[in-house]
Enzyme design. Sequence first.
Site, mmCIF file in Angstrom:
data_model
loop_
_atom_site.group_PDB
_atom_site.id
_atom_site.type_symbol
_atom_site.label_atom_id
_atom_site.label_comp_id
_atom_site.label_asym_id
_atom_site.label_seq_id
_atom_site.Cartn_x
_atom_site.Cartn_y
_atom_site.Cartn_z
ATOM 1 N N GLN A 1 0.825 -1.208 0.000
ATOM 2 C CA GLN A 1 0.000 0.000 0.000
ATOM 3 C C GLN A 1 0.859 1.258 0.000
ATOM 4 O OE1 GLN A 1 -3.348 0.277 0.009
ATOM 5 N NE2 GLN A 1 -3.828 2.284 0.865
ATOM 6 N N ARG B 1 7.639 5.981 1.902
ATOM 7 C CA ARG B 1 7.356 6.411 3.275
ATOM 8 C C ARG B 1 7.908 5.438 4.312
ATOM 9 N NH1 ARG B 1 1.013 5.079 4.427
ATOM 10 N NH2 ARG B 1 1.046 2.888 3.770
ATOM 11 N N HIS C 1 0.564 12.800 0.588
ATOM 12 C CA HIS C 1 -0.639 12.457 1.375
ATOM 13 C C HIS C 1 -0.799 13.453 2.527
ATOM 14 C CE1 HIS C 1 -3.686 10.088 3.296
ATOM 15 N NE2 HIS C 1 -3.421 8.968 2.645
ATOM 16 N N ASP D 1 -13.546 9.746 0.605
ATOM 17 C CA ASP D 1 -12.369 9.207 -0.078
ATOM 18 C C ASP D 1 -12.639 9.358 -1.570
ATOM 19 O OD1 ASP D 1 -10.077 7.969 -0.900
ATOM 20 O OD2 ASP D 1 -10.485 6.042 0.059
ATOM 21 N N GLU E 1 -4.701 16.045 -0.917
ATOM 22 C CA GLU E 1 -3.485 15.449 -1.458
ATOM 23 C C GLU E 1 -3.279 15.823 -2.923
ATOM 24 O OE1 GLU E 1 -3.710 11.194 -0.701
ATOM 25 O OE2 GLU E 1 -5.211 11.580 0.862
#
Length: 303
Positions: free
Chosen positions: A111, A116, A182, A229, A279
Amino acid sequence: MAIVSVSNSFLTFNSPNQLRISRTRFSAMASSTAGVRVAEGEGNLPKLVLTSPQNNEAEIYLFGGCVTSWKVASGKDLLFVRPDAVFNKIKPISGGIPHCFPQFGPGQIQQHGFGRNMDWSVFDSDNAAVTLELKDGPYSRAMWDFGFQALYKIIVGADCLSTELKVTNTDNKPFSFNTALHTYFRASVTEASVTGLKGCKTLNKDPDPKNPIEGKEDRDAVTFPGFVDCVYLDAPTELQFDNGLGDKIIIKNTNWSDAVLWNPHIQMEACYRDFVCVENAKLGDVKLEPGQSWTATQHLSIS
Protein backbone atom coordinates in the site's frame (compact mmCIF):
# COMPACT_ATOMS: atom_id res chain seq x y z
CA MET A 1 25.24 27.26 -0.45
CA ALA A 2 26.33 24.75 2.16
CA ILE A 3 26.43 21.15 1.02
CA VAL A 4 25.48 18.56 3.61
CA SER A 5 25.97 14.90 2.74
CA VAL A 6 25.12 12.34 5.38
CA SER A 7 26.12 8.72 5.15
CA ASN A 8 23.74 5.92 6.00
CA SER A 9 25.50 5.56 9.36
CA PHE A 10 23.54 8.62 10.43
CA LEU A 11 20.31 6.84 9.65
CA THR A 12 20.75 3.58 11.54
CA PHE A 13 21.39 3.67 15.27
CA ASN A 14 22.38 0.57 17.18
CA SER A 15 22.86 2.32 20.51
CA PRO A 16 22.32 5.70 22.23
CA ASN A 17 26.08 6.36 21.97
CA GLN A 18 25.98 5.86 18.21
CA LEU A 19 23.06 8.30 18.06
CA ARG A 20 25.02 10.96 19.95
CA ILE A 21 28.12 10.51 17.79
CA SER A 22 26.13 10.64 14.58
CA ARG A 23 24.17 13.69 15.66
CA THR A 24 27.36 15.49 16.65
CA ARG A 25 28.92 14.70 13.29
CA PHE A 26 25.86 15.85 11.40
CA SER A 27 25.51 19.03 13.47
CA ALA A 28 29.10 19.95 12.70
CA MET A 29 28.50 19.42 9.00
CA ALA A 30 25.32 21.51 9.08
CA SER A 31 26.61 24.29 11.31
CA SER A 32 27.39 26.57 8.38
CA THR A 33 23.84 26.32 7.02
CA ALA A 34 21.59 29.05 8.40
CA GLY A 35 18.08 27.98 9.23
CA VAL A 36 18.77 24.22 9.26
CA ARG A 37 19.49 22.15 12.37
CA VAL A 38 19.31 18.52 13.39
CA ALA A 39 17.30 17.35 16.38
CA GLU A 40 16.23 14.15 18.07
CA GLY A 41 12.63 13.37 17.23
CA GLU A 42 10.04 10.96 18.53
CA GLY A 43 11.38 7.45 19.04
CA ASN A 44 14.94 8.86 18.93
CA LEU A 45 14.60 9.24 15.17
CA PRO A 46 16.63 12.04 13.57
CA LYS A 47 14.73 15.01 12.23
CA LEU A 48 15.65 18.29 10.60
CA VAL A 49 14.24 21.63 11.71
CA LEU A 50 14.04 24.44 9.16
CA THR A 51 13.52 28.00 10.41
CA SER A 52 12.92 30.95 8.13
CA PRO A 53 13.97 34.54 8.89
CA GLN A 54 10.26 35.22 9.47
CA ASN A 55 10.23 32.60 12.24
CA ASN A 56 8.25 30.00 10.30
CA GLU A 57 9.34 26.43 11.03
CA ALA A 58 9.14 22.99 9.45
CA GLU A 59 10.19 19.61 10.84
CA ILE A 60 11.20 16.74 8.58
CA TYR A 61 11.95 13.16 9.64
CA LEU A 62 14.56 11.35 7.57
CA PHE A 63 12.54 8.17 7.99
CA GLY A 64 10.03 8.40 5.17
CA GLY A 65 11.30 11.85 4.16
CA CYS A 66 8.20 13.02 6.04
CA VAL A 67 7.41 16.65 6.84
CA THR A 68 5.55 16.38 10.16
CA SER A 69 5.16 20.02 11.16
CA TRP A 70 4.70 23.42 9.50
CA LYS A 71 4.41 26.28 11.96
CA VAL A 72 3.69 29.79 10.78
CA ALA A 73 4.95 32.91 12.58
CA SER A 74 2.00 32.85 15.01
CA GLY A 75 3.22 29.46 16.25
CA LYS A 76 0.20 27.61 14.88
CA ASP A 77 0.97 24.22 13.32
CA LEU A 78 -1.05 23.77 10.13
CA LEU A 79 -0.19 20.08 9.65
CA PHE A 80 -1.51 17.16 11.68
CA VAL A 81 0.07 13.96 12.97
CA ARG A 82 -2.38 11.33 14.11
CA PRO A 83 -2.31 10.32 17.80
CA ASP A 84 -1.84 6.69 16.73
CA ALA A 85 1.32 7.53 14.75
CA VAL A 86 4.35 5.44 15.66
CA PHE A 87 7.98 6.42 15.27
CA ASN A 88 9.66 3.01 15.29
CA LYS A 89 10.62 2.54 11.60
CA ILE A 90 8.32 -0.47 11.47
CA LYS A 91 5.32 1.48 10.19
CA PRO A 92 5.28 4.73 8.18
CA ILE A 93 4.61 7.96 10.07
CA SER A 94 0.86 8.61 10.04
CA GLY A 95 0.55 12.31 9.47
CA GLY A 96 2.27 15.39 8.10
CA ILE A 97 3.14 14.92 4.43
CA PRO A 98 3.93 11.24 3.79
CA HIS A 99 5.16 10.08 0.38
CA CYS A 100 3.19 7.64 -1.73
CA PHE A 101 5.86 6.31 -4.11
CA PRO A 102 6.20 4.52 -6.51
CA GLN A 103 2.57 3.52 -6.10
CA PHE A 104 -0.53 5.27 -4.80
CA GLY A 105 -2.96 3.08 -2.90
CA PRO A 106 -3.10 -0.70 -3.31
CA GLY A 107 -1.52 -2.44 -6.28
CA GLN A 108 1.26 -4.80 -7.24
CA ILE A 109 3.42 -3.79 -4.28
CA GLN A 110 2.58 -2.74 -0.72
CA GLN A 111 0.00 0.00 0.00
CA HIS A 112 1.32 3.43 -1.10
CA GLY A 113 4.68 1.95 -2.10
CA PHE A 114 7.91 2.13 -0.10
CA GLY A 115 8.97 5.80 -0.12
CA ARG A 116 7.36 6.41 3.27
CA ASN A 117 8.98 3.28 4.76
CA MET A 118 12.62 4.03 3.94
CA ASP A 119 15.34 6.29 5.28
CA TRP A 120 16.11 9.31 3.15
CA SER A 121 19.50 11.04 3.35
CA VAL A 122 20.44 14.72 3.25
CA PHE A 123 21.68 15.63 -0.22
CA ASP A 124 21.95 19.41 0.04
CA SER A 125 20.97 22.31 2.29
CA ASP A 126 20.63 26.05 2.08
CA ASN A 127 19.00 28.83 4.08
CA ALA A 128 15.81 27.33 5.60
CA ALA A 129 15.85 24.67 2.87
CA VAL A 130 16.97 21.07 2.57
CA THR A 131 17.04 18.49 -0.21
CA LEU A 132 16.60 14.84 0.74
CA GLU A 133 17.56 11.87 -1.42
CA LEU A 134 16.13 8.39 -1.75
CA LYS A 135 17.80 5.73 -3.91
CA ASP A 136 17.05 2.12 -4.66
CA GLY A 137 18.38 -0.54 -2.31
CA PRO A 138 17.69 -4.14 -1.31
CA TYR A 139 14.39 -3.22 0.40
CA SER A 140 12.98 -1.40 -2.63
CA ARG A 141 14.46 -3.81 -5.17
CA ALA A 142 12.76 -6.75 -3.46
CA MET A 143 9.37 -5.36 -4.53
CA TRP A 144 10.22 -2.95 -7.40
CA ASP A 145 13.37 -3.95 -9.23
CA PHE A 146 14.49 -0.63 -10.71
CA GLY A 147 17.29 1.85 -10.14
CA PHE A 148 16.07 5.35 -9.31
CA GLN A 149 16.92 8.57 -7.52
CA ALA A 150 14.27 10.72 -5.82
CA LEU A 151 15.26 14.22 -4.71
CA TYR A 152 12.84 16.05 -2.41
CA LYS A 153 13.46 19.72 -1.67
CA ILE A 154 11.64 21.42 1.21
CA ILE A 155 11.71 25.19 1.69
CA VAL A 156 10.05 27.11 4.52
CA GLY A 157 9.37 30.81 3.99
CA ALA A 158 7.12 33.64 5.14
CA ASP A 159 3.86 31.80 5.92
CA CYS A 160 4.60 29.29 3.16
CA LEU A 161 5.98 25.80 2.67
CA SER A 162 7.24 24.62 -0.72
CA THR A 163 8.32 21.18 -1.90
CA GLU A 164 9.80 19.84 -5.12
CA LEU A 165 9.96 16.14 -5.95
CA LYS A 166 12.25 15.01 -8.77
CA VAL A 167 12.35 11.34 -9.78
CA THR A 168 15.11 10.13 -12.12
CA ASN A 169 15.46 6.75 -13.81
CA THR A 170 19.02 5.60 -13.08
CA ASP A 171 18.38 2.11 -14.47
CA ASN A 172 19.16 0.76 -17.95
CA LYS A 173 15.50 -0.05 -18.60
CA PRO A 174 12.31 2.05 -18.51
CA PHE A 175 9.93 2.07 -15.58
CA SER A 176 6.53 3.51 -14.69
CA PHE A 177 5.27 4.84 -11.37
CA ASN A 178 2.60 6.97 -9.77
CA THR A 179 2.89 9.07 -6.65
CA ALA A 180 1.21 11.48 -4.24
CA LEU A 181 1.83 13.73 -1.25
CA HIS A 182 -0.64 12.46 1.37
CA THR A 183 -0.92 15.79 3.20
CA TYR A 184 -2.71 15.84 6.56
CA PHE A 185 -4.00 19.31 7.46
CA ARG A 186 -5.11 20.24 10.96
CA ALA A 187 -8.80 21.10 10.71
CA SER A 188 -12.24 21.19 12.23
CA VAL A 189 -13.82 18.55 10.02
CA THR A 190 -17.35 19.93 10.35
CA GLU A 191 -16.22 23.40 9.24
CA ALA A 192 -13.49 22.58 6.70
CA SER A 193 -13.97 22.99 2.96
CA VAL A 194 -12.04 22.88 -0.32
CA THR A 195 -12.85 25.13 -3.26
CA GLY A 196 -11.58 24.95 -6.83
CA LEU A 197 -12.68 21.41 -7.71
CA LYS A 198 -16.02 22.18 -9.34
CA GLY A 199 -16.30 20.54 -12.75
CA CYS A 200 -13.63 17.88 -12.13
CA LYS A 201 -14.23 14.25 -12.97
CA THR A 202 -14.43 12.26 -9.75
CA LEU A 203 -13.77 8.69 -8.67
CA ASN A 204 -15.65 8.25 -5.41
CA LYS A 205 -14.35 5.33 -3.35
CA ASP A 206 -17.29 5.42 -0.96
CA PRO A 207 -18.78 2.88 -0.36
CA ASP A 208 -16.51 0.46 -2.28
CA PRO A 209 -12.85 1.48 -2.74
CA LYS A 210 -12.32 -1.36 -5.23
CA ASN A 211 -15.12 -0.12 -7.48
CA PRO A 212 -15.06 3.69 -7.43
CA ILE A 213 -18.09 5.51 -8.79
CA GLU A 214 -17.40 7.92 -11.64
CA GLY A 215 -18.98 11.33 -11.41
CA LYS A 216 -18.49 15.07 -11.72
CA GLU A 217 -18.04 17.54 -8.89
CA ASP A 218 -20.84 20.12 -8.90
CA ARG A 219 -20.17 21.85 -5.59
CA ASP A 220 -18.38 25.17 -5.28
CA ALA A 221 -17.09 24.14 -1.86
CA VAL A 222 -16.48 20.48 -1.03
CA THR A 223 -17.12 19.63 2.63
CA PHE A 224 -16.58 16.60 4.86
CA PRO A 225 -19.97 15.58 6.31
CA GLY A 226 -18.98 11.94 6.75
CA PHE A 227 -16.55 9.41 5.31
CA VAL A 228 -14.75 10.96 2.31
CA ASP A 229 -12.37 9.21 -0.08
CA CYS A 230 -12.57 10.82 -3.49
CA VAL A 231 -10.17 11.26 -6.41
CA TYR A 232 -10.39 14.35 -8.62
CA LEU A 233 -8.85 13.81 -12.04
CA ASP A 234 -7.20 16.65 -13.97
CA ALA A 235 -7.56 18.94 -10.98
CA PRO A 236 -6.62 22.63 -11.25
CA THR A 237 -3.17 23.86 -10.26
CA GLU A 238 -4.61 25.91 -7.38
CA LEU A 239 -7.06 24.97 -4.63
CA GLN A 240 -8.23 26.89 -1.58
CA PHE A 241 -8.54 25.06 1.72
CA ASP A 242 -10.42 26.53 4.67
CA ASN A 243 -9.44 24.46 7.71
CA GLY A 244 -12.38 25.68 9.79
CA LEU A 245 -9.97 26.97 12.42
CA GLY A 246 -9.52 30.46 11.00
CA ASP A 247 -6.88 29.67 8.38
CA LYS A 248 -7.26 29.73 4.62
CA ILE A 249 -4.49 27.86 2.82
CA ILE A 250 -3.71 28.22 -0.87
CA ILE A 251 -2.48 24.95 -2.39
CA LYS A 252 -0.63 25.50 -5.66
CA ASN A 253 1.17 22.89 -7.72
CA THR A 254 2.92 22.12 -10.96
CA ASN A 255 2.74 18.67 -12.55
CA TRP A 256 0.58 17.09 -9.84
CA SER A 257 -2.30 16.41 -12.20
CA ASP A 258 -4.84 15.04 -9.71
CA ALA A 259 -6.15 15.64 -6.20
CA VAL A 260 -7.48 13.37 -3.46
CA LEU A 261 -9.69 14.29 -0.50
CA TRP A 262 -9.84 11.91 2.45
CA ASN A 263 -11.29 11.77 5.93
CA PRO A 264 -11.92 8.41 7.60
CA HIS A 265 -14.83 9.62 9.77
CA ILE A 266 -15.68 7.20 12.58
CA GLN A 267 -13.18 4.61 11.32
CA MET A 268 -10.72 6.77 13.33
CA GLU A 269 -12.97 7.87 16.15
CA ALA A 270 -10.10 9.31 18.18
CA CYS A 271 -9.00 11.93 15.66
CA TYR A 272 -11.14 12.22 12.53
CA ARG A 273 -12.66 15.48 13.75
CA ASP A 274 -9.23 17.13 13.84
CA PHE A 275 -7.88 16.70 10.30
CA VAL A 276 -8.59 16.30 6.63
CA CYS A 277 -6.26 15.17 3.87
CA VAL A 278 -5.97 17.29 0.73
CA GLU A 279 -3.48 15.45 -1.46
CA ASN A 280 -1.68 16.40 -4.64
CA ALA A 281 -1.27 13.28 -6.77
CA LYS A 282 -0.08 11.92 -10.09
CA LEU A 283 -2.31 8.88 -10.53
CA GLY A 284 -1.72 8.13 -14.19
CA ASP A 285 1.47 6.21 -14.84
CA VAL A 286 4.59 8.30 -15.36
CA LYS A 287 6.92 6.42 -17.73
CA LEU A 288 10.61 7.28 -17.62
CA GLU A 289 13.24 6.01 -20.01
CA PRO A 290 16.79 5.56 -18.66
CA GLY A 291 18.18 8.97 -17.69
CA GLN A 292 14.83 10.75 -17.83
CA SER A 293 13.35 12.70 -14.91
CA TRP A 294 9.94 13.88 -13.75
CA THR A 295 9.47 16.87 -11.43
CA ALA A 296 6.46 18.22 -9.51
CA THR A 297 6.11 21.09 -7.04
CA GLN A 298 3.71 21.98 -4.25
CA HIS A 299 3.41 25.41 -2.65
CA LEU A 300 1.33 25.93 0.51
CA SER A 301 0.68 29.48 1.70
CA ILE A 302 -1.64 31.43 3.96
CA SER A 303 -4.02 33.70 2.08
